[in-house]
Design an enzyme around this catalytic site. Structure first.
Site, short mmCIF file in Angstrom:
data_model
loop_
_atom_site.label_atom_id
_atom_site.label_comp_id
_atom_site.label_asym_id
_atom_site.label_seq_id
_atom_site.Cartn_x
_atom_site.Cartn_y
_atom_site.Cartn_z
N THR A 120 38.72 50.96 2.00
CA THR A 120 37.66 50.79 2.48
C THR A 120 36.27 51.35 1.87
O THR A 120 36.38 52.22 0.88
CB THR A 120 37.88 51.81 3.92
OG1 THR A 120 36.57 51.95 4.59
CG2 THR A 120 38.14 53.22 3.47
N ASP A 121 35.15 50.88 2.31
CA ASP A 121 33.95 51.30 1.81
C ASP A 121 33.66 52.81 2.27
O ASP A 121 32.65 53.30 1.67
CB ASP A 121 32.73 50.06 2.15
CG ASP A 121 32.58 50.10 3.59
OD1 ASP A 121 33.28 50.79 4.35
OD2 ASP A 121 31.66 49.39 3.95
N GLU A 122 34.26 53.24 3.21
CA GLU A 122 34.05 54.77 3.59
C GLU A 122 34.39 55.56 2.55
O GLU A 122 33.95 56.68 2.81
CB GLU A 122 34.77 55.00 4.80
CG GLU A 122 34.36 53.99 6.13
CD GLU A 122 34.83 54.39 7.45
OE1 GLU A 122 35.05 55.64 7.56
OE2 GLU A 122 34.89 53.46 8.14
N TYR A 147 39.79 60.57 7.98
CA TYR A 147 40.26 59.20 7.53
C TYR A 147 39.85 58.87 6.27
O TYR A 147 40.66 58.40 5.44
CB TYR A 147 39.78 58.18 8.75
CG TYR A 147 39.76 56.83 8.30
CD1 TYR A 147 41.21 56.06 7.85
CD2 TYR A 147 38.67 56.07 7.91
CE1 TYR A 147 41.11 54.84 7.40
CE2 TYR A 147 38.81 54.83 7.46
CZ TYR A 147 39.94 54.04 7.07
OH TYR A 147 40.14 52.94 6.66
N LYS A 151 41.85 57.89 2.61
CA LYS A 151 41.78 56.75 1.93
C LYS A 151 41.30 56.96 0.55
O LYS A 151 41.92 56.27 -0.34
CB LYS A 151 41.22 55.52 2.66
CG LYS A 151 41.42 55.17 4.11
CD LYS A 151 42.81 54.53 3.96
CE LYS A 151 42.50 53.14 3.47
NZ LYS A 151 43.87 52.46 3.33
P1 NAD Z 1 45.31 49.09 12.15
O1 NAD Z 1 45.29 50.33 12.65
O2 NAD Z 1 45.11 47.78 13.02
O3 NAD Z 1 47.10 48.83 11.49
C1 NAD Z 1 47.77 49.69 10.74
C2 NAD Z 1 48.91 49.11 10.86
O4 NAD Z 1 49.86 50.11 9.94
C3 NAD Z 1 49.77 49.37 12.15
O5 NAD Z 1 50.50 48.04 12.29
C4 NAD Z 1 50.36 50.42 12.32
O6 NAD Z 1 51.72 50.65 12.86
C5 NAD Z 1 50.96 50.46 10.78
N1 NAD Z 1 51.46 51.78 10.13
C6 NAD Z 1 50.69 53.02 10.47
N2 NAD Z 1 51.59 53.98 9.78
C7 NAD Z 1 52.42 53.61 9.25
C8 NAD Z 1 53.61 53.93 8.48
N3 NAD Z 1 53.42 55.21 8.16
N4 NAD Z 1 54.55 53.15 8.02
C9 NAD Z 1 54.37 51.87 8.30
N5 NAD Z 1 53.40 51.25 8.95
C10 NAD Z 1 52.48 52.10 9.28
O7 NAD Z 1 44.32 49.02 10.88
P2 NAD Z 1 43.69 47.80 10.18
O8 NAD Z 1 42.17 47.98 10.80
O9 NAD Z 1 44.30 46.62 10.25
O10 NAD Z 1 43.42 48.37 8.81
C11 NAD Z 1 44.38 47.94 7.85
C12 NAD Z 1 43.98 48.51 6.51
O11 NAD Z 1 42.79 48.15 6.15
C13 NAD Z 1 44.19 50.04 6.20
O12 NAD Z 1 44.27 50.43 5.06
C14 NAD Z 1 42.43 50.34 6.20
O13 NAD Z 1 42.14 51.46 5.97
C15 NAD Z 1 41.87 49.25 5.74
N6 NAD Z 1 40.72 48.72 6.16
C16 NAD Z 1 40.20 48.64 7.51
C17 NAD Z 1 38.88 48.21 7.57
C18 NAD Z 1 38.65 47.94 8.94
O14 NAD Z 1 37.35 47.49 9.61
N7 NAD Z 1 39.37 47.78 10.14
C19 NAD Z 1 37.98 48.05 6.68
C20 NAD Z 1 38.35 48.25 5.37
C21 NAD Z 1 39.57 48.67 5.08
O1 TDX Z 2 32.62 53.08 21.56
C1 TDX Z 2 32.28 53.34 20.16
N1 TDX Z 2 30.71 53.41 20.43
C2 TDX Z 2 30.24 53.34 19.04
O2 TDX Z 2 29.01 53.50 19.07
C3 TDX Z 2 33.08 53.12 18.91
C4 TDX Z 2 34.57 52.90 19.23
C5 TDX Z 2 32.34 53.38 17.89
N2 TDX Z 2 30.94 53.31 17.73
C6 TDX Z 2 30.03 53.26 16.56
C7 TDX Z 2 30.76 54.25 15.55
C8 TDX Z 2 30.61 53.20 14.26
O3 TDX Z 2 29.12 53.49 13.67
O4 TDX Z 2 30.27 51.95 15.95
C9 TDX Z 2 30.76 51.91 14.71
C10 TDX Z 2 32.10 51.24 14.15
O5 TDX Z 2 32.90 52.25 14.74
P1 TDX Z 2 34.37 51.94 14.38
O6 TDX Z 2 35.08 50.91 14.93
O7 TDX Z 2 35.17 53.18 15.02
O8 TDX Z 2 34.44 51.77 12.74
P2 TDX Z 2 34.32 52.67 11.69
O9 TDX Z 2 34.25 54.23 11.91
O10 TDX Z 2 33.04 51.92 11.00
O11 TDX Z 2 35.67 52.23 10.44
C11 TDX Z 2 35.78 51.05 10.68
O12 TDX Z 2 35.44 50.52 9.57
C12 TDX Z 2 35.77 51.13 7.98
C13 TDX Z 2 37.59 51.15 10.46
O13 TDX Z 2 37.84 51.76 11.74
C14 TDX Z 2 38.04 51.56 9.25
O14 TDX Z 2 39.48 51.50 9.17
C15 TDX Z 2 37.52 51.03 7.99
O15 TDX Z 2 37.96 51.64 6.90
#
Ligand code: NAD
Ligand code: TDX
Length: 331
Positions: A120-122, A147, A151
């Protein structure tokens, strides 16, 4: 090619499985997923007969090792992924994101298997709202939350395993994803499903924080580009120039669902809330030739809203429990 996809029942992983089965029928897909609260077998229903699904923990070497040995490549999506949960209970983040990644790295090292690490960019921390700077591959790590720090730690393990042991690995750091199959705890699905349930969207603080949105299909296509053209040992940032304030996103969701643009509530802010993320993806574009195919956020969001409207049976079972957790935190 035999590919092991961890976290394939989660949001981005499930979309990656769908895209891979659809566009690369020669790839033999095995999903390893612990089916935590975030994993949903229904997200794989349409491809269930085309893949092997193993329920298990990425931190369990007895499960991981034979699966890695039987693979040509591993793409590691599995993680605890939600910042708010990491503030309430950090331990599963340390266990899955750090120990899980360590377990996979040791296994790919033992068996000489290609590894791609989804991050992630975080990991770079946050930027000021009025700063034109964006993250690049050389921005120093400075994570804020449990988190993002786990990461970041997992990325550093990958770098060390490349340098110390010659593991053939690449890393990608992507910005905020949106699209189908995203859990209703996350910002965009939470607000869409709130409005569809007759509840007002909830904005943290004043809603001025900025996120850099990318459609999940564009993220996953970039991952395939890196797998095929990336240089082992390198890191690539993935982003589609999608910066928006949270308030603007909520206003757009309200507009697209036929509501008044100010029909939202301001709620308790997230502790340590990162102000702004922004990705400079020049390297991925110029060196590997990737371009986003969903550059228009408004139309991507319109499609995503339609998906949640059409798939209430997928999200409804999780909605009440998710909202109960937020209510307890005043959010
Ligand atoms: P998500 O929470 O929707 O899915 C995570 C999945 O991993 C789930 O299916 C869960 O059951 C599985 N999991 C969790 N713990 C586990 C374990 N110990 N063993 C096996 N499986 C396990 O997450 P997502 O949003 O799809 O994110 C996927 C990846 O992308 C993560 O590595 C996250 O850091 C990265 N990422 C997410 C975002 C975003 O915006 N969502 C952005 C950048 C990077
Ligand atoms: O109800 C809400 N109201 C609100 O204002 C929620 C759930 C979030 N927010 C804000 C917090 C953040 O500024 O919205 C923005 C996005 O929130 P999230 O969806 O929780 O994402 P963020 O914390 O930015 O992280 C996401 O992007 C990077 C993913 O959850 C991560 O897994 C990924 O690495």
């Amino acid at each position: 090619m035999r590919m092991l996809i961890t976290g394939g029942a989660g949001f981005i992983g499930a979309n990656f499985v769908h895209q891979t089965v659809r566009e690369r029928p020669d790839v033999d897909v095995t999903v390893l997923d612990a089916m935590t609260y975030a994993g949903n077998v229904d997200s794989l229903a349409a491809v269930r007969d085309r893949i092997t699904l193993v329920e298990g923990d990425v931190a369990d070497v007895t499960v991981v090792d034979p699966l890695v040995e039987a693979s040509d490549a591993v793409v590691h999506f599995a993680a605890e992924s939600h910042n708010d949960n990491s503030l309430a209970n950090p331990w599963p983040f340390v266990q899955t994101n750090l120990i899980g990644t360590f377990t996979l790295l040791e296994s790919v090292r033992r068996h000489g298997v290609r590894y791609h690490h989804i991050s992630t960019d975080e990991v770079y921390g946050d930027l000021e709202l009025d700063d034109p700077a964006r993250f690049t591959e050389s921005t120093p790590y400075n994570p804020s939350s449990p988190y993002s720090s786990t990461k970041a730690g997992s990325d550093l393990l990958v770098r060390a395993w490349v340098r110390s042991f010659g593991v053939e690995a690449t890393i990608s750091n992507c910005s905020n994803n949106y699209g189908p199959y995203q859990h209703v705890e996350k910002f965009i699905p939470r607000q869409i499903t709130n409005v569809l349930s007759g509840v007002r969207p909830k904005l943290y603080g004043h809603g001025l924080n900025v996120r850099d949105w990318i459609h999940v299909e564009d993220h996953n296509r970039a991952v395939w580009t890196i797998l095929e053209k990336g240089t082992p040992g390198e890191t690539y940032l993935i982003g589609a120039d999608g910066e928006e304030t949270n308030r603007r996103v909520v206003e757009l969701i309200l507009e697209l669902l036929g509501q008044e643009p100010d029909a939202y509530d301001l709620v308790t802010d997230r502790p340590g809330h990162d102000l702004r993320y922004a990705i400079d993806s020049t390297r991925l574009r110029t060196e590997l030739g990737w371009e986003p195919q969903f550059p228009d956020f408004r139309s991507g969001l319109t499609e995503t809203i339609a998906w949640y409207r059409d798939n209430e049976t997928w999200w409804r079972p999780q909605k009440d429990a998710t909202e109960a957790r937020y209510a307890a935190a005043g959010q």
